[in-house]
Design an enzyme around this catalytic site. Sequence first.
Site, mmCIF file in Angstrom:
data_model
loop_
_atom_site.group_PDB
_atom_site.id
_atom_site.type_symbol
_atom_site.label_atom_id
_atom_site.label_comp_id
_atom_site.label_asym_id
_atom_site.label_seq_id
_atom_site.Cartn_x
_atom_site.Cartn_y
_atom_site.Cartn_z
ATOM 1 N N ARG A 66 4.545 -3.320 3.262
ATOM 2 C CA ARG A 66 3.269 -2.627 3.456
ATOM 3 C C ARG A 66 2.627 -2.962 4.806
ATOM 4 N NH1 ARG A 66 -2.282 -3.500 0.479
ATOM 5 N NH2 ARG A 66 -3.186 -1.393 0.521
ATOM 6 N N HIS A 70 0.851 -0.356 7.443
ATOM 7 C CA HIS A 70 -0.553 -0.456 7.873
ATOM 8 C C HIS A 70 -0.671 -0.758 9.369
ATOM 9 C CE1 HIS A 70 -2.756 -0.918 3.761
ATOM 10 N NE2 HIS A 70 -1.826 0.014 3.730
ATOM 11 N N GLY A 76 -0.311 3.282 16.335
ATOM 12 C CA GLY A 76 1.126 3.063 16.478
ATOM 13 C C GLY A 76 1.550 1.667 16.062
ATOM 14 N N ASP A 78 2.141 -1.508 16.830
ATOM 15 C CA ASP A 78 1.843 -2.378 17.973
ATOM 16 C C ASP A 78 1.276 -3.726 17.540
ATOM 17 O OD1 ASP A 78 -0.616 -1.683 16.975
ATOM 18 O OD2 ASP A 78 -1.421 -0.904 18.861
ATOM 19 N N ASN A 98 -7.300 -2.899 3.824
ATOM 20 C CA ASN A 98 -6.684 -4.224 4.001
ATOM 21 C C ASN A 98 -7.424 -5.382 3.326
ATOM 22 O OD1 ASN A 98 -4.589 -3.191 5.546
ATOM 23 N ND2 ASN A 98 -5.732 -3.414 7.480
ATOM 24 N N HIS A 197 6.263 2.287 -3.456
ATOM 25 C CA HIS A 197 5.533 1.844 -4.642
ATOM 26 C C HIS A 197 6.474 1.608 -5.822
ATOM 27 C CE1 HIS A 197 1.532 3.635 -2.883
ATOM 28 N NE2 HIS A 197 1.964 2.568 -2.237
HETATM 29 C C1 HEM Z 1 0.929 7.860 0.681
HETATM 30 C C2 HEM Z 1 -0.189 7.185 0.863
HETATM 31 C C3 HEM Z 1 -0.381 5.792 0.357
HETATM 32 C C4 HEM Z 1 -1.473 5.327 -0.306
HETATM 33 C C5 HEM Z 1 -2.723 6.122 -0.658
HETATM 34 C C6 HEM Z 1 -1.217 3.946 -0.622
HETATM 35 C C7 HEM Z 1 -2.118 3.136 -1.290
HETATM 36 C C8 HEM Z 1 -1.819 1.871 -1.766
HETATM 37 C C9 HEM Z 1 -2.704 1.077 -2.565
HETATM 38 C C10 HEM Z 1 -4.116 1.476 -2.979
HETATM 39 C C11 HEM Z 1 -2.054 -0.070 -2.883
HETATM 40 C C12 HEM Z 1 -2.603 -1.221 -3.745
HETATM 41 C C13 HEM Z 1 -3.473 -2.092 -2.863
HETATM 42 C C14 HEM Z 1 -4.357 -3.020 -3.642
HETATM 43 O O1 HEM Z 1 -4.899 -2.632 -4.672
HETATM 44 O O2 HEM Z 1 -4.537 -4.192 -3.190
HETATM 45 C C15 HEM Z 1 -0.754 -0.011 -2.273
HETATM 46 C C16 HEM Z 1 0.198 -0.990 -2.354
HETATM 47 C C17 HEM Z 1 1.410 -0.942 -1.693
HETATM 48 N N1 HEM Z 1 1.806 0.026 -0.805
HETATM 49 FE FE1 HEM Z 1 0.960 1.832 -0.535
HETATM 50 N N2 HEM Z 1 0.008 3.597 -0.170
HETATM 51 C C18 HEM Z 1 0.560 4.681 0.448
HETATM 52 C C19 HEM Z 1 1.768 4.715 1.111
HETATM 53 C C20 HEM Z 1 2.571 3.617 1.312
HETATM 54 C C21 HEM Z 1 3.652 3.547 2.250
HETATM 55 C C22 HEM Z 1 4.034 4.674 3.226
HETATM 56 C C23 HEM Z 1 4.197 2.307 2.134
HETATM 57 C C24 HEM Z 1 5.348 1.695 2.894
HETATM 58 C C25 HEM Z 1 6.142 2.326 3.713
HETATM 59 C C26 HEM Z 1 3.476 1.617 1.094
HETATM 60 C C27 HEM Z 1 3.762 0.364 0.621
HETATM 61 C C28 HEM Z 1 3.036 -0.299 -0.352
HETATM 62 C C29 HEM Z 1 3.493 -1.511 -1.006
HETATM 63 C C30 HEM Z 1 4.853 -2.151 -0.826
HETATM 64 C C31 HEM Z 1 2.458 -1.929 -1.836
HETATM 65 C C32 HEM Z 1 2.403 -3.213 -2.680
HETATM 66 C C33 HEM Z 1 1.901 -4.350 -1.789
HETATM 67 C C34 HEM Z 1 1.811 -5.709 -2.441
HETATM 68 O O3 HEM Z 1 2.177 -5.898 -3.600
HETATM 69 O O4 HEM Z 1 1.348 -6.646 -1.740
HETATM 70 N N3 HEM Z 1 2.475 2.430 0.652
HETATM 71 N N4 HEM Z 1 -0.645 1.180 -1.593
#
Ligand code: HEM
Length: 330
Positions: A66, A70, A76, A78, A98, A197
């Site tokens: 993640r 981010h 970009g 960076d 974040n 996810h």
């Molecule tokens: C499509 C739009 C996306 C949205 C709206 C989104 C939103 C989120 C949210 C809300 C969380 C939980 C954060 C929390 O509650 O602390 C999350 C976790 C995560 N996201 Fe996304 N995400 C998106 C796309 C992506 C992309 C493109 C990636 C990687 C290429 C990604 C990788 C992850 C990972 C691996 C987690 C788990 C992180 C952890 O357990 O520490 N997400 N995301």
Amino acid sequence: MALSTVNFAVLLVLTLTSLCAGTSGPGAYLYPQFYQHSCPRAQDIVRSVVAKAVAKETRMAASLLRLHFHDCFVKGCDASLLLDSSGSIVSEKGSNPNKNSARGFEVIDEIKSALEKECPQTVSCADILALAARDSTVLVGGPNWEVPLGRRDSLSASLSGSNNDIPAPNNTLQTITTKFKRQGLDIVDLVALSGSHTIGLSRCTSFRQRLYNQTGNGVADSTLEEAYAWQLRSRCPRSGGDDNLFSLDRVTPTKFDNNYYKNVVAGKGLLNSDQVLLTQSLETMALVKQYAENTDLFFDHFAKSMVKMGNTSPLTGAKGEIRKNCRKTN
Ligand code: HEM
Ligand SMILES: *[C@@H]1O[C@H](CO)[C@@H](O)[C@H](O)[C@H]1NC(C)=O
Ligand SMILES: *[C@@H]1O[C@H](CO)[C@@H](O)[C@H](O)[C@H]1NC(C)=O
């Protein structure tokens, strides 16, 4: 004859354009062998620190994956995300996406200090994030890919960029698509990368709205499967428990596979942004269903889209620097 002359001219123009666009264009000057001579063990060092961190805590694979996302979505790839606040820099770590959420910064520090010992001021923090994302994916069973390298590190951060450019879990599919387009990423990239996810955790606060008051009329999200919704409510109450953690993939939360898509097909996507891939467009629905049926196709698209995301507006050439410490500019 005339045709091949035209083709040659077109080729020449394209070549010149890509050479001149070097410092800002997508993919400019990044290539996997970038550290082959300057730091031949760079990739091994990153892999071994990531492997150690993931062995200690499986979730770290998700957290590191993640971080690259981010980073790349804000000015970009960076390493702007890694800067702490100081002087005129307001850290992106305090942004809505974040704050109390992004993690893994200590692992990046550990990789950086190992690399500084091996080859001082050579490997950028932005490249460390790209490599750590790839290594994390592989370690938990996902696809492998070669990581183009040669990014440099920013001299500044953007809190507003972090707040505005990273999609929110309650954004509409339209808004999420627009935010991906801004990065040069299309619908296939969106659906494939959302497959991240398949690992990791979310806090209750990131999906509570769906459980109780989806559109402001006091009713739950009708696209959320009932039994799953009841289960979620037990640990994600109307108020309180904001930081309670839930698996993004309820079936195989620590394995990189295609169960995420199977969940979404079953109305059991955890985030609203997961479920809308099925419910708000036929094009994304078709991709979700394909990935739910075909792991190889998902892995293939995921790897390609990760490279594409990693190529967004890198700093190269004279721009940026190689930080000695990922948390601050030199
Ligand atoms: C499509 C739009 C996306 C949205 C709206 C989104 C939103 C989120 C949210 C809300 C969380 C939980 C954060 C929390 O509650 O602390 C999350 C976790 C995560 N996201 Fe996304 N995400 C998106 C796309 C992506 C992309 C493109 C990636 C990687 C290429 C990604 C990788 C992850 C990972 C691996 C987690 C788990 C992180 C952890 O357990 O520490 N997400 N995301
Ligand atoms: C999305 O969530 C944020 C933060 O909880 C909230 O302020 C905003 O009103 C929500 N947006 C919509 C459209 O529900
Ligand atoms: C749902 O949200 C709206 C505004 O977002 C609020 O006015 C209303 O009181 C909420 N209803 C319930 C039952 O929480």
